[in-house]
Design a protein around this motif. Sequence first.
Motif, mmCIF file in Angstrom:
data_model
loop_
_atom_site.group_PDB
_atom_site.id
_atom_site.type_symbol
_atom_site.label_atom_id
_atom_site.label_comp_id
_atom_site.label_asym_id
_atom_site.label_seq_id
_atom_site.Cartn_x
_atom_site.Cartn_y
_atom_site.Cartn_z
ATOM 1 N N TRP A 230 0.803 -1.221 0.000
ATOM 2 C CA TRP A 230 0.000 0.000 0.000
ATOM 3 C C TRP A 230 0.842 1.280 0.000
ATOM 4 O O TRP A 230 0.306 2.378 -0.143
ATOM 5 C CB TRP A 230 -0.998 0.016 1.163
ATOM 6 C CG TRP A 230 -0.411 -0.353 2.504
ATOM 7 C CD1 TRP A 230 -0.442 -1.582 3.107
ATOM 8 C CD2 TRP A 230 0.290 0.514 3.407
ATOM 9 N NE1 TRP A 230 0.205 -1.537 4.322
ATOM 10 C CE2 TRP A 230 0.651 -0.259 4.532
ATOM 11 C CE3 TRP A 230 0.626 1.870 3.371
ATOM 12 C CZ2 TRP A 230 1.345 0.274 5.610
ATOM 13 C CZ3 TRP A 230 1.328 2.413 4.447
ATOM 14 C CH2 TRP A 230 1.672 1.608 5.549
ATOM 15 N N LEU A 260 -9.343 1.846 -6.053
ATOM 16 C CA LEU A 260 -8.245 1.985 -5.088
ATOM 17 C C LEU A 260 -8.562 3.075 -4.066
ATOM 18 O O LEU A 260 -8.326 2.897 -2.863
ATOM 19 C CB LEU A 260 -6.949 2.306 -5.840
ATOM 20 C CG LEU A 260 -5.680 2.493 -5.009
ATOM 21 C CD1 LEU A 260 -5.370 1.249 -4.196
ATOM 22 C CD2 LEU A 260 -4.487 2.848 -5.899
ATOM 23 N N ARG A 264 -8.830 2.507 -0.042
ATOM 24 C CA ARG A 264 -8.054 3.278 0.948
ATOM 25 C C ARG A 264 -8.983 3.982 1.939
ATOM 26 O O ARG A 264 -8.660 4.111 3.118
ATOM 27 C CB ARG A 264 -7.185 4.316 0.234
ATOM 28 C CG ARG A 264 -5.983 3.759 -0.533
ATOM 29 C CD ARG A 264 -4.937 4.857 -0.708
ATOM 30 N NE ARG A 264 -3.951 4.610 -1.743
ATOM 31 C CZ ARG A 264 -2.800 3.960 -1.571
ATOM 32 N NH1 ARG A 264 -2.514 3.431 -0.402
ATOM 33 N NH2 ARG A 264 -1.942 3.817 -2.577
ATOM 34 N N SER A 265 -10.126 4.463 1.456
ATOM 35 C CA SER A 265 -11.028 5.227 2.326
ATOM 36 C C SER A 265 -11.707 4.345 3.388
ATOM 37 O O SER A 265 -12.299 4.862 4.330
ATOM 38 C CB SER A 265 -12.084 5.944 1.492
ATOM 39 O OG SER A 265 -12.870 5.005 0.788
ATOM 40 N N ASN A 267 -10.094 2.514 5.471
ATOM 41 C CA ASN A 267 -9.235 2.487 6.655
ATOM 42 C C ASN A 267 -9.615 3.618 7.611
ATOM 43 O O ASN A 267 -9.997 4.710 7.191
ATOM 44 C CB ASN A 267 -7.769 2.648 6.215
ATOM 45 C CG ASN A 267 -6.790 2.346 7.327
ATOM 46 O OD1 ASN A 267 -6.729 3.052 8.340
ATOM 47 N ND2 ASN A 267 -6.024 1.287 7.155
ATOM 48 N N ALA A 270 -8.135 7.059 7.174
ATOM 49 C CA ALA A 270 -8.686 7.933 6.142
ATOM 50 C C ALA A 270 -9.640 8.978 6.722
ATOM 51 O O ALA A 270 -9.782 10.068 6.168
ATOM 52 C CB ALA A 270 -9.403 7.097 5.083
ATOM 53 N N LEU A 276 -7.932 12.799 1.030
ATOM 54 C CA LEU A 276 -7.414 11.476 0.681
ATOM 55 C C LEU A 276 -7.349 11.347 -0.843
ATOM 56 O O LEU A 276 -8.297 11.674 -1.543
ATOM 57 C CB LEU A 276 -8.332 10.390 1.258
ATOM 58 C CG LEU A 276 -7.842 8.948 1.067
ATOM 59 C CD1 LEU A 276 -6.654 8.671 1.972
ATOM 60 C CD2 LEU A 276 -8.960 7.954 1.338
ATOM 61 N N SER A 280 -2.134 8.635 -1.601
ATOM 62 C CA SER A 280 -1.888 8.712 -0.147
ATOM 63 C C SER A 280 -1.453 7.345 0.384
ATOM 64 O O SER A 280 -2.117 6.344 0.123
ATOM 65 C CB SER A 280 -3.156 9.157 0.586
ATOM 66 O OG SER A 280 -3.575 10.417 0.135
ATOM 67 N N VAL A 282 -1.948 5.172 2.590
ATOM 68 C CA VAL A 282 -2.868 4.700 3.637
ATOM 69 C C VAL A 282 -3.101 3.206 3.416
ATOM 70 O O VAL A 282 -3.393 2.785 2.295
ATOM 71 C CB VAL A 282 -4.208 5.471 3.570
ATOM 72 C CG1 VAL A 282 -5.240 4.872 4.520
ATOM 73 C CG2 VAL A 282 -3.980 6.948 3.893
ATOM 74 N N TYR A 284 -4.611 -0.487 2.995
ATOM 75 C CA TYR A 284 -5.900 -1.041 2.577
ATOM 76 C C TYR A 284 -5.727 -2.549 2.390
ATOM 77 O O TYR A 284 -4.600 -3.038 2.266
ATOM 78 C CB TYR A 284 -6.399 -0.391 1.272
ATOM 79 C CG TYR A 284 -5.600 -0.774 0.050
ATOM 80 C CD1 TYR A 284 -5.968 -1.874 -0.737
ATOM 81 C CD2 TYR A 284 -4.465 -0.053 -0.338
ATOM 82 C CE1 TYR A 284 -5.236 -2.244 -1.851
ATOM 83 C CE2 TYR A 284 -3.728 -0.419 -1.448
ATOM 84 C CZ TYR A 284 -4.115 -1.515 -2.207
ATOM 85 O OH TYR A 284 -3.384 -1.887 -3.301
ATOM 86 N N ASP A 336 -0.424 -0.594 9.810
ATOM 87 C CA ASP A 336 0.240 0.683 9.525
ATOM 88 C C ASP A 336 1.663 0.646 10.077
ATOM 89 O O ASP A 336 1.927 1.071 11.201
ATOM 90 C CB ASP A 336 -0.557 1.832 10.140
ATOM 91 C CG ASP A 336 0.069 3.191 9.816
ATOM 92 O OD1 ASP A 336 0.941 3.231 8.918
ATOM 93 O OD2 ASP A 336 -0.307 4.199 10.441
#
Length: 549
Positions: A230, A260, A264-265, A267, A270, A276, A280, A282, A284, A336
């Motif tokens: 990611w 994509l 990511r959103s 998470n 986010a 975002l 980014s 972040v 996923y 993360d």
Amino acid sequence: MTHMPGAQSFTSAAASMAHDQSMGMVFQIAGSSSKVLIDAHRLAILGQDEDPSIAMAGQVGSQVKMRVGNSWLIASVRAMTLDQASKGIVADIDFLGEGDEEKLTGRIYHFRRGVTRYPTPGTDIFPVSSADMQQIYAADDRPHVQIGTVYPTSDTRAALYVDSMLGKHFALLGSTGTGKSTSAALILHRICDLSPQGHIVMIDPHGEYGAAFAGNGAVYDVSNLALPYWLMNFEEHCEVFVTSQGADRTVDSDILAKCLLAARSKNRLAESIGRLTVDSPVPYLLSDLTTILQNEMGKLDKGTNSLPYMRLKTKIDEIKADPRYSFMFSGMLVADTMQQFIAKIFRLPANGKPISIIDVSAMPSDITSTVVSVLSRLVFDYAIWARDEPQRPILLVCEEAHRYIPNSTTGSGQAVRKILERIAKEGRKYGVSLGLITQRPSDLAEGVLSQCGTIISMRLNNDRDQAFVKAAMPEGARGFLDSIPALRNREAIICGEGVAVPIRVALDNLEEHRRPASSDPSFTELWRQSGSENDILERTITRWRSQGR
């Protein structure tokens, strides 16, 4: 020239005194290149001197000096021609710099690059002694590392100014077998010894530097790199997941961008990010991405048929299932871990091990350029976003650089080409230095070599490569460049910001345990040995099948 009448009749004592006398004169002055007339008879006498610098005087690649006012001007001999009329030798010279004259002894001190006052035609020229060479090449107070001896002396040490060399990038060039890998290891070891809390990231495509830096560096390969997928930006995602070409590629990329961003959103991070984007970093889940693709494919109002969705989903599932990609696309890499990963790779803190060796030799070839792209971009992005913090400059060293910065602007691997070109052009503003190591400078993207402030050139056998290096090197180094095809192994021409004046260097021997594993096999010796072939084959085939070491 030693067979000239009277040349052998001089004793060694007379020869050692001879360097106080003129060996010729200046007869033509021009800004970049001038001409001198050398007495062939005097040249023969000087050739017998015990001082190797004086014995070399007047030959191609040697230095001569001339007095202008209270200063000594130093010039390098570039080319020589016999003058039929006077039976003397006409030589082209390039001015290197000037130094002050010590009143009592006439010696040179306080040497600096550049010329403030040119000589007039008729000015006498003299040979440069080893004592003069030590003054010319003596390192000043700037932080430096010593890497060898200046040719042709045996005791004048050659220094590289680290801040100047790294501040404006450097390139190490040389044909296969000239000692390029060992020279790279020598320079990096000396820099690590000088700065044990440094931050160096080296891309190693052949797995040869791990052994050299086992004591003062950290080695990462497919077994312990754990590069989270990611961290890729959108362009890198496209290189890995989008397999189509032409118009279909644009459609597939648009679909991937939409899905994509949705993945990511999902998470929790986010929610705390106001803007975002698909780029980014972040975390996923790959399973989320495939689920979103599946859902989008089932919608009736989608702008295309189901084929692009199927292509993307099939490729993602294929990579997830392939154990060769587990160092990057493992299900364990969803947390993360960005801070820990950057701290590990960039040596923040270094703890006395300032260099990270990234061994990409065991990675699948189709993803190697993406891995290098992610690592290079992380270096650059970190430097940009850490501008308001206490600065931690990073050196990125690329072995086999022509693989990653090709002069072709089409085909795969364009993401890594773009980021390395950007680092070459803008990196120094943000504290990112680039070190390029390559055997094919002519295959590098146009302009990248000219961005390197210091060029260390070993022997280059290819005419095209020599022409590229000549075009990139400064004007005053042309005399040295003509000797590139004639360099011995572990000899180099160094010019640019990292040295006071262009120099030819015989590089130091590196201790056995600090050398890279790049020595050539001895066919004659190994082909006399026999035994254990069955065990060798069994172990090799096991590694081959499991795609691991």
